[in-house]
Design an enzyme around this catalytic site. Sequence first.
Site, PDB file in Angstrom:
ATOM      1  N   HIS A 203       0.844  -1.198   0.000  1.00  0.00           N
ATOM      2  CA  HIS A 203       0.000   0.000   0.000  1.00  0.00           C
ATOM      3  C   HIS A 203       0.877   1.245   0.000  1.00  0.00           C
ATOM      4  O   HIS A 203       2.077   1.162   0.258  1.00  0.00           O
ATOM      5  CB  HIS A 203      -0.896   0.031   1.257  1.00  0.00           C
ATOM      6  CG  HIS A 203      -0.114   0.193   2.527  1.00  0.00           C
ATOM      7  ND1 HIS A 203       0.584  -0.854   3.106  1.00  0.00           N
ATOM      8  CD2 HIS A 203       0.142   1.277   3.309  1.00  0.00           C
ATOM      9  CE1 HIS A 203       1.204  -0.430   4.188  1.00  0.00           C
ATOM     10  NE2 HIS A 203       0.972   0.875   4.337  1.00  0.00           N
ATOM     11  N   ASP A 205       0.851   5.159   1.936  1.00  0.00           N
ATOM     12  CA  ASP A 205       0.184   5.821   3.060  1.00  0.00           C
ATOM     13  C   ASP A 205      -0.535   7.063   2.527  1.00  0.00           C
ATOM     14  O   ASP A 205       0.038   7.829   1.754  1.00  0.00           O
ATOM     15  CB  ASP A 205       1.219   6.212   4.129  1.00  0.00           C
ATOM     16  CG  ASP A 205       1.843   4.987   4.807  1.00  0.00           C
ATOM     17  OD1 ASP A 205       1.277   3.885   4.687  1.00  0.00           O
ATOM     18  OD2 ASP A 205       2.891   5.151   5.457  1.00  0.00           O
ATOM     19  N   HIS A 260       4.843   0.154  -0.069  1.00  0.00           N
ATOM     20  CA  HIS A 260       5.605  -0.658   0.881  1.00  0.00           C
ATOM     21  C   HIS A 260       4.717  -1.752   1.464  1.00  0.00           C
ATOM     22  O   HIS A 260       3.491  -1.712   1.299  1.00  0.00           O
ATOM     23  CB  HIS A 260       6.210   0.225   1.994  1.00  0.00           C
ATOM     24  CG  HIS A 260       5.207   1.071   2.719  1.00  0.00           C
ATOM     25  ND1 HIS A 260       4.616   2.192   2.165  1.00  0.00           N
ATOM     26  CD2 HIS A 260       4.651   0.961   3.955  1.00  0.00           C
ATOM     27  CE1 HIS A 260       3.773   2.721   3.023  1.00  0.00           C
ATOM     28  NE2 HIS A 260       3.762   1.988   4.121  1.00  0.00           N
ATOM     29  N   ARG A 270       8.159  -8.886  15.493  1.00  0.00           N
ATOM     30  CA  ARG A 270       8.636  -7.564  15.045  1.00  0.00           C
ATOM     31  C   ARG A 270       7.661  -6.522  15.569  1.00  0.00           C
ATOM     32  O   ARG A 270       6.450  -6.755  15.576  1.00  0.00           O
ATOM     33  CB  ARG A 270       8.686  -7.518  13.519  1.00  0.00           C
ATOM     34  CG  ARG A 270       9.047  -6.148  12.956  1.00  0.00           C
ATOM     35  CD  ARG A 270       9.307  -6.220  11.449  1.00  0.00           C
ATOM     36  NE  ARG A 270       9.729  -4.931  10.947  1.00  0.00           N
ATOM     37  CZ  ARG A 270       8.895  -3.979  10.567  1.00  0.00           C
ATOM     38  NH1 ARG A 270       7.587  -4.178  10.590  1.00  0.00           N
ATOM     39  NH2 ARG A 270       9.359  -2.825  10.143  1.00  0.00           N
TER      40      ARG A 270
HETATM   41  C1  LIG Z   1      -7.453  -1.173   4.100  1.00  0.00           C
HETATM   42  C2  LIG Z   1      -7.274  -0.028   4.708  1.00  0.00           C
HETATM   43  C3  LIG Z   1      -6.507   0.138   5.992  1.00  0.00           C
HETATM   44  C4  LIG Z   1      -6.228   1.632   5.979  1.00  0.00           C
HETATM   45  C5  LIG Z   1      -7.561   2.146   5.467  1.00  0.00           C
HETATM   46  C6  LIG Z   1      -7.734   1.305   4.214  1.00  0.00           C
HETATM   47  O1  LIG Z   1      -9.061   1.258   3.756  1.00  0.00           O
HETATM   48  C7  LIG Z   1      -6.797   1.841   3.120  1.00  0.00           C
HETATM   49  C8  LIG Z   1      -5.603   2.635   3.738  1.00  0.00           C
HETATM   50  C9  LIG Z   1      -5.047   1.941   4.982  1.00  0.00           C
HETATM   51  C10 LIG Z   1      -4.043   2.780   5.749  1.00  0.00           C
HETATM   52  C11 LIG Z   1      -2.573   2.531   5.385  1.00  0.00           C
HETATM   53  C12 LIG Z   1      -1.687   3.482   6.198  1.00  0.00           C
HETATM   54  C13 LIG Z   1      -2.076   3.496   7.691  1.00  0.00           C
HETATM   55  O2  LIG Z   1      -1.645   2.288   8.297  1.00  0.00           O
HETATM   56  C14 LIG Z   1      -3.611   3.634   7.862  1.00  0.00           C
HETATM   57  C15 LIG Z   1      -3.988   3.876   9.339  1.00  0.00           C
HETATM   58  C16 LIG Z   1      -4.102   4.715   6.972  1.00  0.00           C
HETATM   59  O3  LIG Z   1      -4.295   5.886   7.230  1.00  0.00           O
HETATM   60  O4  LIG Z   1      -4.378   4.192   5.725  1.00  0.00           O
HETATM   61  C17 LIG Z   1      -4.273   2.421   7.213  1.00  0.00           C
HETATM   62  C18 LIG Z   1      -5.789   2.287   7.304  1.00  0.00           C
HETATM   63  C19 LIG Z   1      -6.253   1.460   8.505  1.00  0.00           C
HETATM   64  O5  LIG Z   1      -5.541   0.579   8.988  1.00  0.00           O
HETATM   65  O6  LIG Z   1      -7.402   1.690   8.943  1.00  0.00           O
HETATM   66  O1  LIG Z   2       4.905  -2.107  10.332  1.00  0.00           O
HETATM   67  C1  LIG Z   2       5.551  -1.546   9.467  1.00  0.00           C
HETATM   68  O2  LIG Z   2       6.790  -1.544   9.443  1.00  0.00           O
HETATM   69  C2  LIG Z   2       4.839  -0.786   8.360  1.00  0.00           C
HETATM   70  C3  LIG Z   2       3.356  -0.817   8.516  1.00  0.00           C
HETATM   71  C4  LIG Z   2       2.687   0.154   7.604  1.00  0.00           C
HETATM   72  O3  LIG Z   2       3.135   0.370   6.503  1.00  0.00           O
HETATM   73  C5  LIG Z   2       1.490   0.849   8.058  1.00  0.00           C
HETATM   74  O4  LIG Z   2       1.055   0.603   9.211  1.00  0.00           O
HETATM   75  O5  LIG Z   2       0.963   1.675   7.286  1.00  0.00           O
HETATM   76 FE   LIG Z   3       2.206   2.081   5.561  1.00  0.00          FE
END
Ligand SMILES: C=C1C[C@]23C[C@@]1(O)CC[C@H]2[C@@]12CC[C@H](O)[C@@](C)(C(=O)O1)[C@H]2[C@@H]3C(=O)O
Ligand SMILES: O=C(O)CCC(=O)C(=O)O
Ligand SMILES: [Fe+2]
Length: 332
Positions: A203, A205, A260, A270
Site C-alpha cells: 500500500h 500511506d 511498501h 517484530r
Molecule cells: C485497508 C485499509 C486500511 C487503511 C484504510 C484502508 O481502507 C486503506 C488505507 C489503509 C491505511 C494505510 C496506512 C495506515 O496504516 C492507515 C492507518 C491509513 O491511514 O491508511 C491504514 C488504514 C487502517 O488501517 O485503517
Molecule cells: O509495520 C511496518 O513496518 C509498516 C506498517 C505500515 O506500513 C502501516 O502501518 O501503514
Molecule cells: Fe504504511
Amino acid sequence: MVALSKSTIEQFFMKTCKPVNALAFPQIPLVDLSKPDANHLLVKACQDFGFFKVVNHGIPLKFINKLESEATNFFSSPQSIKEKAGPPDPFGYGNKSIGRNGDVGWVEYLLLDVKNGSNYDKIQHPEDFLCVVDDYVTAVKNMACEILEMMADELELEPRNVFSKLLMDEQSDSVFRVNYYPPCPEVEESEKDGGNLIGFGEHTDPQIISVLRSDNTSGLEISLRDGSWVSVPPDSESFFINVGDSLQVMTNGRFKSIKHRVVANTKKSRMSMIYFGGPPLNEKIAPLASLLEREEDSLYKEFTWFEYKNSAFTSTLSHNRLGLFEKFSSKI
Ligand SMILES: C=C1C[C@]23C[C@@]1(O)CC[C@H]2[C@@]12CC[C@H](O)[C@@](C)(C(=O)O1)[C@H]2[C@@H]3C(=O)O
Ligand SMILES: O=C(O)CCC(=O)C(=O)O
Ligand SMILES: [Fe+2]
C-alpha cells in the site's frame, strides 16, 4: 495468538505477487539531519524513492524505549484484555484484520487518534500509555515538521511552513499506530514451497508524511520504480520516512508516495510504531500554486483531505487511491 491450522494460515500468504525473496537493499537513502547537505539529500530521496532513513534525529532514546516497553506489555497481555481495547472502529486494538474492506495480515495493532486522546481509555492503565504516547508523538511530530521545512527550503517554497503547518494545526488529522507481528512457527512447513506470510499488504500511506521506527527485526519492504521489492535493513536507532499520497499531490508528483509492505518474520516477532502526519479534514489538497507557476500543469484535481480519506478508507490496501484524482493518468 493461538495456534492456527495450516489452512487458516494459508490466507496470509501473498496472493497478488509471486513469493519473493526480496534482497536486502543497502542503498536506502541516508540523511544525517546534522549535516549541511541534509536538505538536498532528503529532497533527492523523496524524488527518487519517496523513502529515506534519518540519523542524528535528536529524539531521546528514553521516549522510544518507554513506548516500546509499554507496547510490549500490552501485546503480551491476555487476549481478553487486548480485545477490550478493540475492535478498531477505526481506532483501537485490531488483530489480523486491517481496515474494513477484507484485508488480512499476520499482525496485531493499536491504532490511535493523535488529535483526540479519548480513544486511549479503551486500553488498560490508559494514564501510563497516554503519557508515553504523547511524549513520543510530540517528539516525532516535531522532527517530521523540521524535515518538511527542510524540504520546503530546498524546493524554495514560501512560507517554509507550507507543509509543516498542516501537522502543527490543532485540527491536524494525524494517526499513530503500533504494529506487532508475532512469530509464526507453523509456517515453516509451507515455506518449503517458497511461501511468504504477509504481515501488512502492499500500500501507500494516504497522509503527508509517515515516520516509522521498528525494532531490529527485518520485514519492511519497499517497491522500487521497476516494480521490484527490496527489503529494508532494520535499524532500531534510526527513523524511516515515507512520502504519503497527499505530499505527492502537493508537490505535483515530484515526490513519490512509496509502495511498501511487511513480510512477517516466521521466527521472530517484530514491532513497529508509525506516526502518520495528516492535514485537517477541511484542508484542500492540490499541487502548490508556486510549483505550478514554474510552468507545470497540475496533474491532480483538487480534493479535501476529508474526501480523500473517505475514499481511501473504502478501498483495499493495494488499491491505487490517487487514480481517482489524477487528471492525466498516463503522465504519472
Ligand atoms: C485497508 C485499509 C486500511 C487503511 C484504510 C484502508 O481502507 C486503506 C488505507 C489503509 C491505511 C494505510 C496506512 C495506515 O496504516 C492507515 C492507518 C491509513 O491511514 O491508511 C491504514 C488504514 C487502517 O488501517 O485503517
Ligand atoms: O509495520 C511496518 O513496518 C509498516 C506498517 C505500515 O506500513 C502501516 O502501518 O501503514
Ligand atoms: Fe504504511
